[in-house]
Design an enzyme around this catalytic site. Sequence first.
Site, PDB file in Angstrom:
ATOM      1  N   HIS A  75      56.818  61.561   7.528  1.00 55.52           N
ATOM      2  CA  HIS A  75      56.208  60.689   6.522  1.00 55.52           C
ATOM      3  C   HIS A  75      56.884  59.323   6.571  1.00 55.52           C
ATOM      4  O   HIS A  75      57.976  59.173   7.138  1.00 55.52           O
ATOM      5  CB  HIS A  75      56.332  61.302   5.125  1.00 55.52           C
ATOM      6  CG  HIS A  75      57.751  61.500   4.667  1.00 55.52           C
ATOM      7  ND1 HIS A  75      58.561  60.464   4.275  1.00 55.52           N
ATOM      8  CD2 HIS A  75      58.494  62.619   4.547  1.00 55.52           C
ATOM      9  CE1 HIS A  75      59.736  60.925   3.923  1.00 55.52           C
ATOM     10  NE2 HIS A  75      59.735  62.233   4.084  1.00 55.52           N
TER      11      HIS A  75
ATOM     12  N   SER B 258      61.752  64.809   7.379  1.00 60.00           N
ATOM     13  CA  SER B 258      62.068  63.415   7.074  1.00 60.00           C
ATOM     14  C   SER B 258      63.050  62.826   8.092  1.00 60.00           C
ATOM     15  O   SER B 258      62.776  62.828   9.292  1.00 60.00           O
ATOM     16  CB  SER B 258      62.599  63.322   5.639  1.00 60.00           C
ATOM     17  OG  SER B 258      62.708  61.994   5.209  1.00 60.00           O
TER      18      SER B 258
END
Length: 257
Positions: A155, A132
Site C-alpha cells: 500500500h 507494508s
Amino acid sequence: MDQYHRIPFAIAGEGEETPGAPPQATPPPSGPLQALERLGQTQVPDVDSDLYCITIIGQIEGHIVLPPQNKTTKYEHVIPQLVAAEQNDKVKGVLIVLNTVGGDVEAGLAIAEMIATLTKPTVTLVLGGGHSIGVPIAVAGQYSFIAESATMTIHPIRLTGMVIGAPASWEYLERMQERVVRFVVDHSKISEAQFRELMMKTGELARDIGTTVVGKDAVRYGLIDEIGGIGRALGKLREMVDAAATRQPPPGKPVIQ
C-alpha cells in the site's frame, strides 16, 4: 506521645522474607542480553552454527518508542546484529525471518539496506506476514522464501501527526514513496508498473488502498523467489554458503582475510 508508631518486625531466617519488605525483584540480565536491552548493542554473535538467524516480528519501531503493549522490533537492535554478523568470521550465512505488520519507513529501509549490502549469503523468509515496509526487507536478501499461507500487504506510504497542507508535503511524501518503490523493484523481479498497480489498487482492502498478496501470488508477481518454510530456507542458505566457499577469488586481486 510520639505521633509515629513503630512497626514491629522480626529478623527473617534464611529463605524467609522480612515482613513489610518489598518482594525480591528479578535480577537484571547480564552479558549480551543486558547490553541489548539497555544499549541496543550486542557482542559479536557467539554461535555454534555458521548460520546466523535474525527475526523481525511485530511492528518495526523507529525514532518514536511505541506503547509497551505493542510487539516491536527495534531497528537499533537489528542493525548492530547485522554489523556483528558481517564482522564475525564464524558466520558464513544469515537468515532473516519476518512476521511483521510493517512500521517506521526509514527504520525499515535502513534494515533493508543493511541486509542488501551484506557480503555474506542472505536468505529471507516470510512467515505469517511481511506487510507494508516489511516488503522491502523481505526482498532485500539474495534469495527469498514465503510460506504458502503467508501474506504481504502492499500500500502507499501513510503519514502520521501534523501535516502541513502545502505542495511541499505532497512532494516529500512522493519522494519517500519513490525510495520504497525503487528499492523493491531493484531487489526483486517485479516490474515498477506492476508494483505500483498493486499499491494503488482500490476495492481490495476494506478501509485502505492497496493489495494483499498471498504466498503463491507473491512468487507469481516476482516479489518473492520461492514458496517454502524454514527447512527450504535453511537448505538454500547452506547451498549458497557452500557455493561461496568453493568459489575462487578473481585473479590478480588479493584475498582479504
